[in-house]
Design a protein around this motif. Structure first.
Motif, mmCIF file in Angstrom:
data_model
loop_
_atom_site.group_PDB
_atom_site.id
_atom_site.type_symbol
_atom_site.label_atom_id
_atom_site.label_comp_id
_atom_site.label_asym_id
_atom_site.label_seq_id
_atom_site.Cartn_x
_atom_site.Cartn_y
_atom_site.Cartn_z
ATOM 1 N N GLU A 112 16.523 3.067 7.610
ATOM 2 C CA GLU A 112 16.085 2.208 8.719
ATOM 3 C C GLU A 112 17.089 2.248 9.882
ATOM 4 O O GLU A 112 16.712 2.367 11.047
ATOM 5 N N SER A 116 16.902 4.294 14.224
ATOM 6 C CA SER A 116 16.844 3.276 15.278
ATOM 7 C C SER A 116 17.788 3.589 16.435
ATOM 8 O O SER A 116 18.305 2.675 17.076
ATOM 9 N N SER D 39 9.493 -11.359 16.693
ATOM 10 C CA SER D 39 10.241 -10.667 15.658
ATOM 11 C C SER D 39 10.183 -11.416 14.337
ATOM 12 O O SER D 39 10.999 -11.195 13.457
ATOM 13 N N HIS D 86 6.768 -7.364 17.538
ATOM 14 C CA HIS D 86 7.909 -6.438 17.450
ATOM 15 C C HIS D 86 8.338 -6.148 16.013
ATOM 16 O O HIS D 86 9.317 -5.438 15.799
ATOM 17 N N THR D 88 8.809 -4.543 12.547
ATOM 18 C CA THR D 88 8.642 -3.194 11.989
ATOM 19 C C THR D 88 8.902 -3.145 10.489
ATOM 20 O O THR D 88 8.515 -2.188 9.831
ATOM 21 N N ARG D 89 9.572 -4.149 9.965
ATOM 22 C CA ARG D 89 9.990 -4.072 8.560
ATOM 23 C C ARG D 89 8.902 -4.499 7.572
ATOM 24 O O ARG D 89 8.953 -4.115 6.410
ATOM 25 N N LYS D 91 4.556 -5.902 6.802
ATOM 26 C CA LYS D 91 3.164 -6.006 7.256
ATOM 27 C C LYS D 91 2.455 -7.027 6.369
ATOM 28 O O LYS D 91 2.907 -7.298 5.243
#
Lengths: 354, 354, 354, 354
Positions: A112, A116, D39, D86, D88-89, D91
């Motif tokens: 990760e 980035s 976030s 925002h 991304t880690r 869902k």
């Protein structure tokens, strides 16, 4: 948004990366001011500095993935002008530098974190304003100009990580460190090593640079053109014991010399390959025969960057970043790339962003 | 000297190392009982085990210096029969195993430590009695036979060092470890990794060995003949993340797969090159593109060996050394070398010394 | 034995340790030249330095075991005059310093290492010649006088271990280090911290010493008599973050201040208790409320001492040991003890041995 | 927001912390569904577990700052139901556990990390839904129930940090670890130590718990009521060498025994003080006389939590969290607090959240 924040920004994009059109794939345009997310910080960028990586992305030679049409720029320094409602780390007016790997906060690099990077995976710093996660910024050392500070996120932090990133071999007073040439990482490594009380052997291919390297603190300078077997020579300079740290930036041919110079239990940090590739290269068995460690790194973490910034503030004389005497304006980015590509610079090539 | 200590010993020597006469350069003879220095311990040796290194020294292929006419044998286990007047660590009757690098007591390996290997720089263990520095011996785990214990000094300790020798990546429960084949180091690494709660992928070129590796605890076994691209396959087995540790024993071709399998921030320990050399090999730039560390090691320290012995005593079921079913007597040493050289063994080939 | 080695030596012994007769239990006599064991080195001692520990052994206040009638002296520097037949590390003519814990070669301290201190468990350095294990000596930094070098084995190495002994918190450029007073360990810690680019806050109870401490490099000096709550004050000087390292030499009252000054994740190294004991003392729960680490150390290992000596040679200006202007001859040992006990010295009290 | 997400949530708050009204300051109410920041991740909580800390916050005995009217709950497990733009880690649908120190991502604890604890500085987990930063969540081990997983963020991670958090003394096979009693941290430490091949001595004050501790893997159990000097006894069980790790949860009286039991160079991790305070307590000088390290810790980092979760998935039999047989519903929180306070539980007290 505060009334004094303009509606639009100036920004570069990398519009292609097949390498067929050189730096002409870099396009400059006016774009709307980015929205600031709840956990983001809007930064007025004042300066960016260029890295080898920035050059090879538009040329299509960068070995990692990059986002399409990405804003280039791995390094940046600026001032916070607005913050999202969940932001706790910064407030408007704070001076900041960007973190390269926006998700590498602390501890070892993760997939990760590796995915980035600014100006590659994520939009970078070659624009007048940018919105960044509050996690991806660090307070600017108070004694630096924005241009000086903009050299820290990549070149500075990579050198710091090389010297401090492995618990079993952090640089200490009295160790021997070898740096190669006068690129950004190498100069920072020289400076950090000297500030820590270590001894430095620097290599260069140019006799004019010998004095500058000595002025920066190098205890010995070896010209690799005059001494192609500089590995053995460097080892001799250490009293036959070898180097504790070698910052390897040049590729296979250089690596063969580094292996000849390294100490038993020493660490060669693999940073780059500016000397190009060759088939006839040392292999990993040489880690065994030389009883050393080779470590590939990608810049470093925010925790390391905070440590580095603190070191710079505490040692303002020894750790002043070396900025090339020629700087560029944002709109002159292609000229800046060409200048960096020409190799005529000494120290970091910086872009001032008004 | 105690009255029950004989006047003479039986001993092997490596009488040449030009490789022209194969294992025939090994000579067996009767020799006077060694004198015991003030800080030395006289050990009646009960067992030794063979290592790849032991084979290639008489064959002239060993890449490090060895003493002329050296007594071979890197590994040994025995009983203390006499001690010099300054000895404080041992007393007659103590069961001991030899330390490979006699001067590597603790901390990182030094040139001095690297030049003190038994059966190479210093006289080794293939003799009925030997006088060793009291610093160069470790208490034998109480639950092992001498033959089992004799496998620890090289194969055992190398595996332990690979897994525990780097502070930033000591093996922990849940990590993924890859071992290659069924050599001594690989089997120990498999066992140590499992005892630590890690997950193991073992490779082999022989379908018959799959079951044995699974019985030893391997979570997955890959046949590198059936799956030449085993690096990608191993990475897939880890959920795409990659291996935390790879114990690389086979050389360049294998290393290319290891690089494909390693995790970001993972460590490949370079132990050997039993698969031979090749010009077309991965280079150090692959440490950068894979963001990993490669570490060459030479066995390990006495402090590590003491830790390892303690682990073995605490986990007698999981950490029993694997000894090949065929053992040899001291006078049958050449047959033992031939057997080890043939590759027909599984586990360590041991020599019982009466 | 070489013809120029005398038959007898001059030597001090601690003839009692019940504390009833003060330093009068120290007896001076002529003794036969020690025999040199096979693994031993005979050293003509040129200088020794005194430590708090040396004072409290004859006074019966030392909390660890000592040998009966032991030769005192924890520190020494001299020249090798003869070596035993198994010795490989030294030859006649080599300049050496003694290692304090003769069995602490590398890695973490063990019970065996802890029970091998010179001048306590084993005969020390306050004699004209001594035979030491070759393992228990280190090459003298070439730029030091014997008196200067004799300050290294205890005070120097303890300070080095405090700053470098914990992998997770080795001193780096930019860190904040707090030292207390002007004892040997504290001054070395100040010097090592500055040579590493760190910032130092020094405390003292004497306004005359403020300037000397600043001259040695202290960034700030706090007078604990004027500022009894110096812990909070020191923390304020770091910008509110706290100290990365505190070298605690004074005991409970001081420790309460150290706990107030320490940073989250900082390390307080517990070296001594010269300020005496008190019942009303901070407890270990304060490690939890302050989220810090407290570490008790006993000098350090040979590997660390070699690193320290290398640092001293590489930084001759910054790392010159501070020796008190008054030195003593071997026969004046009791006067030296009284002088050290009086606390009038600044820097290490040294004994020159002719 | 997805149509199946309700408009309101059920939530507890700590309405006062002066300690005058016991657990009655806990108030239960319906509240609007939290907004999900850009976030952030909205989590439907399924379970929480209680910690000593949770009890003493409403009782006004917690030594750190807490937010007014905070939602209690340090631990939680649930399912992602919505994510900010925002993020991304994670869902929707992902199973997650909360991180205790929301800003402690990796590397050493910082002031920022220390001030980000759930259920204290920040709103916690005792509610039906919560919005958390995507940085402050970790994937749930796939083999655990939500209640089991909810025990990991505090008790599990604290134990993991105690055993793995110091590079120089990470738990390894063969080490000796001492755990105290049957609280959450102690049981996890026992399990982690055994999964790593270490040996465990557990203490207890209750003879009925001896068998349970043995069933969990303890090699020895000492009843501190029958053996008040259990420190010496524990040291004897290790063959006189002492413990490598002691997980100290009980306070000064217990600490005196821990100091008697610790090995030279061993580490005592200071976790708690459930045995209460006393004036007559060991002081830090005992770190010096015992040559050990004491380390106060606050849970651990996300990087450590990810390592721990991986270990749990890899060792499902050995590392199953111990949940008390009695669980509570969210609305029964006060009963849960009373039950935990009574000390009648064995294993973690969990709250199931429907």
């Amino acid at each position: 948004m505060a009334p004094d924040i303009p509606k639009s920004i100036r920004q570069w994009n990398v519009t292609a990366k097949d390498g067929r059109d050189g730096f002409n794939v870099l396009k400059y345009s006016e774009q709307p001011m980015p929205e600031v997310g709840d956990s983001q910080v809007l930064v007025k960028l004042h300066a960016a500095s260029l890295n080898y990586r920035d050059l090879i992305i538009p040329l299509g030679q960068y070995p990692f993935d990059t986002a399409p049409n990405v804003v280039p720029g791995s390094d940046g320094a600026g001032t916070v002008v607005a913050v999202g409602k969940h932001v706790t780390r910064f407030k408007p007016g704070d001076k900041v530098v960007t973190l390269f790997s926006q998700q590498h906060i602390g501890g070892p690099l993760t997939p990760e974190g590796a995915a980035s990077g600014l100006g590659g995976a994520l939009d970078g710093t070659l624009r007048s304003f940018g919105a960044f996660s509050e996690q991806g910024l660090v307070r600017m050392p108070s004694n630096l100009s924005p241009a000086e500070a903009s050299t820290l996120p990549c070149a500075g932090l990579t050198a710091w990580n090389a010297l401090y990133g492995l618990s079993d071999n952090q640089v200490t007073a009295g160790q021997w460190v070898l740096t190669q040439g006068t690129g950004g990482v190498s100069i920072f490594a020289l400076q950090f090593a000297k500030a820590a009380g270590a001894r430095v052997i620097a290599t260069t291919g140019s006799s004019e640079k010998v004095d500058v390297l000595k002025k920066l603190g190098a205890d010995h300078v070896l010209n690799y053109k005059e001494t192609p077997e500089w590995g053995a020579e460097a080892k001799k300079l250490t009293g036959g014991v070898g180097l504790d740290h070698i910052i390897e930036v040049a590729g296979p041919k250089s690596m063969a010399q580094s292996l000849a110079a390294i100490k038993i239990s020493g660490v060669i940090t693999i940073i780059g390959f500016v000397g190009g590739h060759t088939k006839d290269q040392p292999g990993f068995i040489d880690c065994l025969t030389n009883l050393c460690t080779a470590r590939g790194i990608l810049v470093g973490s925010r925790a390391q960057m905070e440590d580095m910034c603190r070191a710079i503030e505490a040692n303002p004389d020894k750790l002043r970043p070396v900025v090339d005497k020629k700087t560029f304006r944002l709109e002159e980015l292609k000229e800046a790339y060409e200048y960096q590509f020409s190799g005529k610079h000494f120290g970091k090539v910086c872009v001032e962003i008004s």
